[in-house]
Design an enzyme around this catalytic site. Sequence first.
Site, PDB file in Angstrom:
ATOM      1  N   CYS A   2       0.837  -1.200   0.000  1.00  0.00           N
ATOM      2  CA  CYS A   2       0.000   0.000   0.000  1.00  0.00           C
ATOM      3  C   CYS A   2       0.872   1.250   0.000  1.00  0.00           C
ATOM      4  O   CYS A   2       1.980   1.246   0.512  1.00  0.00           O
ATOM      5  CB  CYS A   2      -0.956   0.108   1.182  1.00  0.00           C
ATOM      6  SG  CYS A   2      -2.006  -1.291   1.430  1.00  0.00           S
ATOM      7  N   ARG A  27       3.348   0.049  -5.406  1.00  0.00           N
ATOM      8  CA  ARG A  27       3.142  -0.641  -4.128  1.00  0.00           C
ATOM      9  C   ARG A  27       1.777  -1.329  -4.061  1.00  0.00           C
ATOM     10  O   ARG A  27       1.466  -2.006  -3.083  1.00  0.00           O
ATOM     11  CB  ARG A  27       3.254   0.351  -2.967  1.00  0.00           C
ATOM     12  CG  ARG A  27       4.626   0.997  -2.852  1.00  0.00           C
ATOM     13  CD  ARG A  27       4.636   1.999  -1.730  1.00  0.00           C
ATOM     14  NE  ARG A  27       4.460   1.367  -0.437  1.00  0.00           N
ATOM     15  CZ  ARG A  27       5.444   0.988   0.359  1.00  0.00           C
ATOM     16  NH1 ARG A  27       6.685   1.173  -0.011  1.00  0.00           N
ATOM     17  NH2 ARG A  27       5.192   0.432   1.517  1.00  0.00           N
ATOM     18  N   TRP A  74      -3.054  -2.315  -1.634  1.00  0.00           N
ATOM     19  CA  TRP A  74      -2.687  -3.665  -2.059  1.00  0.00           C
ATOM     20  C   TRP A  74      -3.321  -4.566  -1.002  1.00  0.00           C
ATOM     21  O   TRP A  74      -2.817  -4.680   0.097  1.00  0.00           O
ATOM     22  CB  TRP A  74      -1.166  -3.795  -2.089  1.00  0.00           C
ATOM     23  CG  TRP A  74      -0.694  -5.037  -2.753  1.00  0.00           C
ATOM     24  CD1 TRP A  74      -0.642  -5.279  -4.093  1.00  0.00           C
ATOM     25  CD2 TRP A  74      -0.184  -6.207  -2.114  1.00  0.00           C
ATOM     26  NE1 TRP A  74      -0.144  -6.535  -4.309  1.00  0.00           N
ATOM     27  CE2 TRP A  74       0.148  -7.127  -3.125  1.00  0.00           C
ATOM     28  CE3 TRP A  74       0.013  -6.582  -0.787  1.00  0.00           C
ATOM     29  CZ2 TRP A  74       0.662  -8.386  -2.854  1.00  0.00           C
ATOM     30  CZ3 TRP A  74       0.532  -7.831  -0.524  1.00  0.00           C
ATOM     31  CH2 TRP A  74       0.857  -8.717  -1.552  1.00  0.00           C
ATOM     32  N   ASN A 100      -1.194   1.268   6.395  1.00  0.00           N
ATOM     33  CA  ASN A 100      -0.434   0.271   5.650  1.00  0.00           C
ATOM     34  C   ASN A 100       0.092  -0.720   6.685  1.00  0.00           C
ATOM     35  O   ASN A 100       0.618  -0.303   7.710  1.00  0.00           O
ATOM     36  CB  ASN A 100       0.722   0.991   4.931  1.00  0.00           C
ATOM     37  CG  ASN A 100       1.606   0.039   4.157  1.00  0.00           C
ATOM     38  OD1 ASN A 100       1.275  -1.123   3.985  1.00  0.00           O
ATOM     39  ND2 ASN A 100       2.729   0.542   3.689  1.00  0.00           N
ATOM     40  N   GLY A 101      -0.044  -2.025   6.445  1.00  0.00           N
ATOM     41  CA  GLY A 101       0.418  -3.013   7.425  1.00  0.00           C
ATOM     42  C   GLY A 101      -0.705  -3.965   7.786  1.00  0.00           C
ATOM     43  O   GLY A 101      -1.743  -3.995   7.111  1.00  0.00           O
ATOM     44  N   GLU A 483      15.776 -23.742 -10.811  1.00  0.00           N
ATOM     45  CA  GLU A 483      15.483 -22.312 -10.664  1.00  0.00           C
ATOM     46  C   GLU A 483      16.751 -21.475 -10.863  1.00  0.00           C
ATOM     47  O   GLU A 483      16.705 -20.414 -11.498  1.00  0.00           O
ATOM     48  CB  GLU A 483      14.841 -22.065  -9.285  1.00  0.00           C
ATOM     49  CG  GLU A 483      14.556 -20.616  -8.928  1.00  0.00           C
ATOM     50  CD  GLU A 483      13.605 -19.887  -9.872  1.00  0.00           C
ATOM     51  OE1 GLU A 483      12.994 -20.524 -10.741  1.00  0.00           O
ATOM     52  OE2 GLU A 483      13.508 -18.645  -9.751  1.00  0.00           O
ATOM     53  N   LYS A 487      17.065 -18.634 -13.744  1.00  0.00           N
ATOM     54  CA  LYS A 487      17.412 -17.231 -13.459  1.00  0.00           C
ATOM     55  C   LYS A 487      18.517 -16.767 -14.382  1.00  0.00           C
ATOM     56  O   LYS A 487      18.461 -15.691 -14.956  1.00  0.00           O
ATOM     57  CB  LYS A 487      17.873 -17.029 -12.001  1.00  0.00           C
ATOM     58  CG  LYS A 487      16.811 -17.058 -10.928  1.00  0.00           C
ATOM     59  CD  LYS A 487      15.895 -15.865 -10.886  1.00  0.00           C
ATOM     60  CE  LYS A 487      14.738 -16.007 -11.796  1.00  0.00           C
ATOM     61  NZ  LYS A 487      13.591 -16.732 -11.578  1.00  0.00           N
ATOM     62  N   GLU A 490      17.290 -16.485 -18.087  1.00  0.00           N
ATOM     63  CA  GLU A 490      16.353 -15.387 -18.327  1.00  0.00           C
ATOM     64  C   GLU A 490      17.058 -14.051 -18.516  1.00  0.00           C
ATOM     65  O   GLU A 490      16.676 -13.270 -19.374  1.00  0.00           O
ATOM     66  CB  GLU A 490      15.403 -15.239 -17.123  1.00  0.00           C
ATOM     67  CG  GLU A 490      14.292 -16.254 -17.063  1.00  0.00           C
ATOM     68  CD  GLU A 490      13.433 -16.071 -15.814  1.00  0.00           C
ATOM     69  OE1 GLU A 490      12.212 -16.019 -15.961  1.00  0.00           O
ATOM     70  OE2 GLU A 490      13.990 -15.973 -14.700  1.00  0.00           O
ATOM     71  N   HIS A 506      24.250 -39.666 -16.541  1.00  0.00           N
ATOM     72  CA  HIS A 506      23.445 -40.238 -17.625  1.00  0.00           C
ATOM     73  C   HIS A 506      23.375 -39.303 -18.833  1.00  0.00           C
ATOM     74  O   HIS A 506      22.449 -39.391 -19.631  1.00  0.00           O
ATOM     75  CB  HIS A 506      22.034 -40.544 -17.123  1.00  0.00           C
ATOM     76  CG  HIS A 506      22.020 -41.547 -16.013  1.00  0.00           C
ATOM     77  ND1 HIS A 506      22.399 -42.860 -16.199  1.00  0.00           N
ATOM     78  CD2 HIS A 506      21.719 -41.415 -14.699  1.00  0.00           C
ATOM     79  CE1 HIS A 506      22.304 -43.503 -15.038  1.00  0.00           C
ATOM     80  NE2 HIS A 506      21.898 -42.645 -14.117  1.00  0.00           N
ATOM     81  N   LYS A 605       6.561 -10.059 -17.745  1.00  0.00           N
ATOM     82  CA  LYS A 605       6.325 -10.348 -16.326  1.00  0.00           C
ATOM     83  C   LYS A 605       5.106 -11.231 -16.159  1.00  0.00           C
ATOM     84  O   LYS A 605       5.075 -12.136 -15.347  1.00  0.00           O
ATOM     85  CB  LYS A 605       6.161  -9.024 -15.565  1.00  0.00           C
ATOM     86  CG  LYS A 605       5.994  -9.177 -14.063  1.00  0.00           C
ATOM     87  CD  LYS A 605       7.284  -9.653 -13.437  1.00  0.00           C
ATOM     88  CE  LYS A 605       7.119 -10.070 -12.001  1.00  0.00           C
ATOM     89  NZ  LYS A 605       8.163 -11.044 -11.614  1.00  0.00           N
TER      90      LYS A 605
END
Length: 610
Positions: A2, A27, A74, A100-101, A483, A487, A490, A506, A605
């Site tokens: 937020c 945010r 948010w 916010n929180g 992963e 990364k 990408e 193998h 994205k």
Amino acid sequence: MCGIVGYIGERNCIPILINGLKRLEYRGYDSAGIGIVDDDSCLIVKNKGKVSLLEDKLESLDLKSSIGLGHTRWATHGIPNEINAHPHSNEDNSIFLIHNGIIENYQVLKKGLMGFGYKFLSETDSEVLVHLIDSFTKRGHNLTKSVQLALHEVEGTYGLAVISSKEPDKIIAARKGSPLVVGIGENENFLASDVSAIIAHTKQIIYLEDGEIAVIKKDEFTAKTIYDNAIEKEVHEISMTLEEIDRGGYAHFMLKEIMEQPESLRNSIRGRIIQSEGDVVLGGLTDVVEKLANSKRIIITACGTSWHAGLVGEYMLEQFCRIPTEVEYASEFRYRNPIIEKDDAIFFISQSGETADTLAALREAKMKGALVLGICNAVGSSIARETNAGVYTHAGPEIGVASTKAFTSQLTVFALIALLIARRKSLSRVDGKQIADELLLIPDKVEKILLLNDEIEKIAEEFKDATNFLYLGRGYNFPVALEGALKLKEISYIHAEGYPAAEMKHGPIALIDENMPVVFIAPKDSTYEKILSNIQEVKARGGRTIAIASEDDNDIDQLVDYSIKIPNTIRMLMPILTVIPLQLLAYHIAVKKGLDVDQPRNLAKSVTVE
Ligand code: G6P
């Protein structure tokens, strides 16, 4: 997350608030609102959706005021809609606030306030604060004191700003866990959740610290603690450009998001663990937890990095819940007429909640009558809305195309889900507590790993010209190898592959020579000795090696060219730690190659095409 912005001075606050909110939309942007004091009473305008919609609404109203607050939301508690949007006000509309929180004890406070006749309009935790403050003003306290007293009763986090039409010469702000800055101007002062919202007006900034409360007037600023001890605050002169500020001073969003992980992980865990019971509360799964624990099979469906998180989830669910689990690429799941039984539960994991293949797979599974569950980061996203139930990761908006903090939060949420189910099956309180205790230590351990940034940058310099990379891991760290390779691919465009370490012999072993760097994920766990043998095999063929190893492992240095030493934790949580150096390695290699880290070529994205 937020965004918060506030103004008090001599100018009309509306354009200042709107421009500030636009800068804060990164945010969160599921709803927005402003509150002002107009003719001795409070006026609130808010709506679902982006700040631009709020701007259109305000234009038609032609309002003016020299004091006001703005918020872009948010969502955490309550869906994104106009009622849940901030500001929230008390019953006679004399006090409003933005927050916010997360107020962790809001349900207890809400019950108490309802007992005194307070009525609640929204589903938010934030609304509790305005009624709590109101209850103290009704007992004769001024606004500052009322905010202080209210905060004595609050557990959780807040960046809070409050205005009362009965004291229209001030904004009260308070901080605990959620950032707030005050901007000092000439006959005007500003407030914001980060400097980007107000930097166009002033570079004189005061940073509020946890436990502090600020009284902001147009020509005066004072700070105290919530227990009323006066505090001297230093004014900082900001020299950063607006663009730098958006990225929190980091060169790229990706680096900012990597560095944010201690905080994003705390947000994923916050309020969800009952430590003494070794148990978990996941509000979004309450209605289905029984069915989930009794399911005969779990299927996890996702794309990209989220699919890798699913692989780790599979290991966790099978180890602790003893439920057979399968992980499927969403695109494959959808097109092969999947067999779905009535006792199956299917998780759809997505950072954006909008990935077309995952969404299509979800619709297919739903049509076939499965229990469909979401693990999403973006609140109110399509996948979050269309699943029967689910868990938000609460990692905050992720902007860099290469997913980092969303991934570690997905792993954290899987650990919470595994613990939730396992405790309802055979896991004892003592064993559950061990997992809960370890999970709570993870953010600090991640913080420690991030201190290795410079060391990892030097390793990146050494390997930046490689054209191929191999990543190897076993057990829980096999998905981390995938992963790590993704990364690097990408953002650096270096060809990289992840493999289970034992599979090397193998096939991939044929590729090993001095031009093939191999990254081993080799913490001290039950497969450590086996990984050491694999390292020997690579060394024997001239391959260059980097190991992600345990901090107490002194032996591995004799074997590998570079080692990156990280803290230990229980096996199921190790991927949250081992992936961090791999994110940093990929980041630094890409930067050294002069590439666009945040927007790598050909990628997006959120992939909303099939
Ligand atoms: C795109 C992104 C990846 C992401 C994947 C799945 O390919 O570039 O970083 O992992 O989509 O996205 P989701 O939002 O569903 O997690």
